[in-house]
Design a protein around this motif. Structure first.
Motif, PDB file in Angstrom:
ATOM      1  N   SER A 133       0.874  -1.176   0.000  1.00  0.00           N
ATOM      2  CA  SER A 133       0.000   0.000   0.000  1.00  0.00           C
ATOM      3  C   SER A 133       0.905   1.219   0.000  1.00  0.00           C
ATOM      4  N   VAL A 134       0.800   2.056  -1.051  1.00  0.00           N
ATOM      5  CA  VAL A 134       1.698   3.195  -1.184  1.00  0.00           C
ATOM      6  C   VAL A 134       0.897   4.471  -1.430  1.00  0.00           C
ATOM      7  N   TYR A 135       1.520   5.588  -1.166  1.00  0.00           N
ATOM      8  CA  TYR A 135       0.912   6.899  -1.380  1.00  0.00           C
ATOM      9  C   TYR A 135       0.712   7.149  -2.871  1.00  0.00           C
ATOM     10  N   MET A 136      -0.368   7.874  -3.214  1.00  0.00           N
ATOM     11  CA  MET A 136      -0.590   8.239  -4.610  1.00  0.00           C
ATOM     12  C   MET A 136      -1.136   9.658  -4.699  1.00  0.00           C
ATOM     13  N   SER A 137      -0.910  10.269  -5.849  1.00  0.00           N
ATOM     14  CA  SER A 137      -1.474  11.571  -6.176  1.00  0.00           C
ATOM     15  C   SER A 137      -2.415  11.388  -7.366  1.00  0.00           C
ATOM     16  N   ILE A 138      -3.557  12.124  -7.354  1.00  0.00           N
ATOM     17  CA  ILE A 138      -4.522  12.013  -8.451  1.00  0.00           C
ATOM     18  C   ILE A 138      -4.729  13.392  -9.085  1.00  0.00           C
ATOM     19  N   GLY A 139      -5.783  13.519  -9.887  1.00  0.00           N
ATOM     20  CA  GLY A 139      -6.041  14.737 -10.632  1.00  0.00           C
ATOM     21  C   GLY A 139      -6.262  15.970  -9.763  1.00  0.00           C
ATOM     22  N   GLN A 140      -5.863  17.104 -10.280  1.00  0.00           N
ATOM     23  CA  GLN A 140      -6.002  18.366  -9.547  1.00  0.00           C
ATOM     24  C   GLN A 140      -7.450  18.651  -9.159  1.00  0.00           C
ATOM     25  N   ALA A 141      -8.395  18.227 -10.003  1.00  0.00           N
ATOM     26  CA  ALA A 141      -9.816  18.479  -9.732  1.00  0.00           C
ATOM     27  C   ALA A 141     -10.485  17.292  -9.048  1.00  0.00           C
ATOM     28  N   ALA A 186     -11.569  13.237  -8.408  1.00  0.00           N
ATOM     29  CA  ALA A 186     -11.929  12.025  -9.143  1.00  0.00           C
ATOM     30  C   ALA A 186     -13.281  12.193  -9.826  1.00  0.00           C
ATOM     31  N   GLY A 187     -13.569  11.269 -10.760  1.00  0.00           N
ATOM     32  CA  GLY A 187     -14.837  11.287 -11.467  1.00  0.00           C
ATOM     33  C   GLY A 187     -14.744  11.975 -12.812  1.00  0.00           C
ATOM     34  N   LYS A 188     -13.795  11.557 -13.630  1.00  0.00           N
ATOM     35  CA  LYS A 188     -13.572  12.183 -14.931  1.00  0.00           C
ATOM     36  C   LYS A 188     -14.809  12.072 -15.815  1.00  0.00           C
ATOM     37  N   GLN A 189     -15.151  13.198 -16.499  1.00  0.00           N
ATOM     38  CA  GLN A 189     -16.290  13.234 -17.399  1.00  0.00           C
ATOM     39  C   GLN A 189     -15.909  13.645 -18.814  1.00  0.00           C
ATOM     40  N   ARG A 190     -14.907  14.494 -18.936  1.00  0.00           N
ATOM     41  CA  ARG A 190     -14.583  15.015 -20.260  1.00  0.00           C
ATOM     42  C   ARG A 190     -13.079  15.269 -20.368  1.00  0.00           C
ATOM     43  N   SER A 191     -12.618  15.401 -21.596  1.00  0.00           N
ATOM     44  CA  SER A 191     -11.212  15.685 -21.852  1.00  0.00           C
ATOM     45  C   SER A 191     -10.831  17.026 -21.252  1.00  0.00           C
ATOM     46  N   GLY A 192      -9.698  17.054 -20.560  1.00  0.00           N
ATOM     47  CA  GLY A 192      -9.184  18.294 -20.009  1.00  0.00           C
ATOM     48  C   GLY A 192      -9.758  18.718 -18.679  1.00  0.00           C
ATOM     49  N   ASP A 193     -10.615  17.893 -18.043  1.00  0.00           N
ATOM     50  CA  ASP A 193     -11.200  18.325 -16.766  1.00  0.00           C
ATOM     51  C   ASP A 193     -10.293  18.070 -15.568  1.00  0.00           C
ATOM     52  N   ARG A 194      -9.117  17.474 -15.824  1.00  0.00           N
ATOM     53  CA  ARG A 194      -8.105  17.234 -14.792  1.00  0.00           C
ATOM     54  C   ARG A 194      -8.634  16.405 -13.627  1.00  0.00           C
ATOM     55  N   ARG A 195      -9.516  15.480 -13.964  1.00  0.00           N
ATOM     56  CA  ARG A 195     -10.032  14.534 -12.977  1.00  0.00           C
ATOM     57  C   ARG A 195      -9.540  13.121 -13.304  1.00  0.00           C
ATOM     58  N   THR A 196      -9.378  12.319 -12.282  1.00  0.00           N
ATOM     59  CA  THR A 196      -9.008  10.910 -12.448  1.00  0.00           C
ATOM     60  C   THR A 196     -10.282  10.089 -12.604  1.00  0.00           C
ATOM     61  N   PRO A 197     -10.370   9.230 -13.604  1.00  0.00           N
ATOM     62  CA  PRO A 197     -11.608   8.455 -13.801  1.00  0.00           C
ATOM     63  C   PRO A 197     -11.833   7.446 -12.677  1.00  0.00           C
ATOM     64  N   ILE A 198     -13.112   7.209 -12.392  1.00  0.00           N
ATOM     65  CA  ILE A 198     -13.525   6.161 -11.471  1.00  0.00           C
ATOM     66  C   ILE A 198     -13.981   4.973 -12.306  1.00  0.00           C
ATOM     67  N   GLY A 199     -13.437   3.787 -12.044  1.00  0.00           N
ATOM     68  CA  GLY A 199     -13.837   2.620 -12.817  1.00  0.00           C
ATOM     69  C   GLY A 199     -12.823   1.501 -12.743  1.00  0.00           C
ATOM     70  N   GLY A 251      -4.889  14.161 -14.213  1.00  0.00           N
ATOM     71  CA  GLY A 251      -5.874  13.083 -14.227  1.00  0.00           C
ATOM     72  C   GLY A 251      -5.259  11.710 -14.033  1.00  0.00           C
ATOM     73  N   CYS A 252      -3.936  11.648 -14.157  1.00  0.00           N
ATOM     74  CA  CYS A 252      -3.233  10.381 -13.969  1.00  0.00           C
ATOM     75  C   CYS A 252      -3.113  10.041 -12.483  1.00  0.00           C
TER      76      CYS A 252
END
Length: 300
Positions: free
Chosen positions: A65-73, A75-88, A148-149
């Motif tokens: 179990s390690v630390y992680m960083s996700i999207g600036q905005a 989670a819950g990506k909906q569109r290109s460029g929204d800087r969210r990490t997708p849930i799925g 978003g990564c």
């Protein structure tokens, strides 16, 4: 025993189930993990942790179990460029050589197959979602700091590199992880195994009614409605396989979508003495009546 039932009984009994000691808790999302999948990663957005589950002494258990960083905005990506990490639920597609990329990607990078069939059905757009390292000069990144990564510390990613296998390793991104005893998923696992077996068996029997009944009225594929897609299935009915073999069955409760389940498996199609193998994904939804119906599907 019917030929398809024999195939299914053989491969299902040969694959390992999600198992743990009585005191061991597992993510509720992990319903069934085949032995062909040596590692499953769970990205827990709420805790900012990237968990690895692997087979240990014949059982599935958390090993890292390690630390992680996700999207600036978030989670819950909906569109290109929204800087969210997708849930799925996604799968690693390859490993990239980051020596020729920007320093922010760190020691390595593993693209995920976002958007998948469920994302496309929900009109989610975008691409380029990776699990990667960080700038060696930048140190640990804040919890929400990527485009978003998922970014892991370089040392942690280096240790995990052997556990990323292209087109095999799942990465389940969740807002929050619910932990349960393995036995709590037993009834659901058996129900989903039976649904996949019936789906395959109806094709070999040439029972078009039973086959199409497995699909939800809201099913869509290739931009076609259930009615339009069913017309194609009727035209192809005279090319029924002699046998279908299901193996390497993975079952996952889908994050953020109540009563949605992913089944992914290797499908062996046998006809006229020739066999073809492919990976198949069926997304199941529970209807108001309690039945499981396929709401989306794709290959790979």
């Amino acid at each position: 025993m019917h030929r398809t039932q024999f195939f299914l009984a053989l491969v299902l009994s040969a694959s390992a189930q999600v198992a743990s000691a009585a005191a061991e808790l597992l993510p509720a999302a992990l319903i069934r993990i085949p032995e062909s999948v040596s590692s499953v990663f769970i990205a827990d957005v709420s805790s900012g942790r990237f968990h690895r589950f692997a087979y240990l002494d014949g059982e599935i258990a958390e090993s890292d179990s390690v630390y992680m960083s996700i999207g600036q905005a978030g989670a819950g990506k909906q569109r290109s460029g929204d800087r969210r990490t997708p849930i799925g639920v996604y799968f690693v597609t390859e490993q990239l050589d980051t020596t020729r990329l920007h320093e922010k990607y760190g020691v390595s990078a593993f693209p995920l197959d976002y958007p998948n069939a469920w994302d496309e059905r929900a009109d989610r757009s975008g691409d380029g979602i990776w699990v990667h390292g960080v700038d060696p000069e930048g140190g640990q990144r804040p919890r929400q700091d990527t485009d978003g990564c998922i970014a892991l510390p370089n040392e942690a990613l280096l240790a995990l590199i052997p556990d990323f296998e292209a087109n095999v390793t799942p990465v389940v991104v969740m807002r929050d992880v619910s932990w349960v005893a393995e036995s709590e998923n037993d009834a659901l696992r058996l129900e989903l195994e039976g649904a996949v077996a019936d789906w395959a068996d109806s094709q070999v029997k040439g029972d078009l009614h039973a086959y199409l009944k497995r699909y939800d009225d809201d099913f869509q594929r290739w931009g076609l409605s259930k009615t339009e897609w069913s017309s194609l299935a009727v035209k192809a009915a005279n090319r029924a396989p002699d046998a279908l073999g299901v193996s390497e069955l993975l079952l996952v409760r889908y994050p953020d979508d109540d009563e949605i389940y992913l089944s992914r498996f290797r499908l062996r199609h046998v006809r006229d003495g020739t066999s073809v193998d492919m990976m198949k994904r069926l997304y199941w939804r529970r209807t108001e009546s309690g039945a499981l119906r396929i709401i989306a599907e794709n290959d790979g």
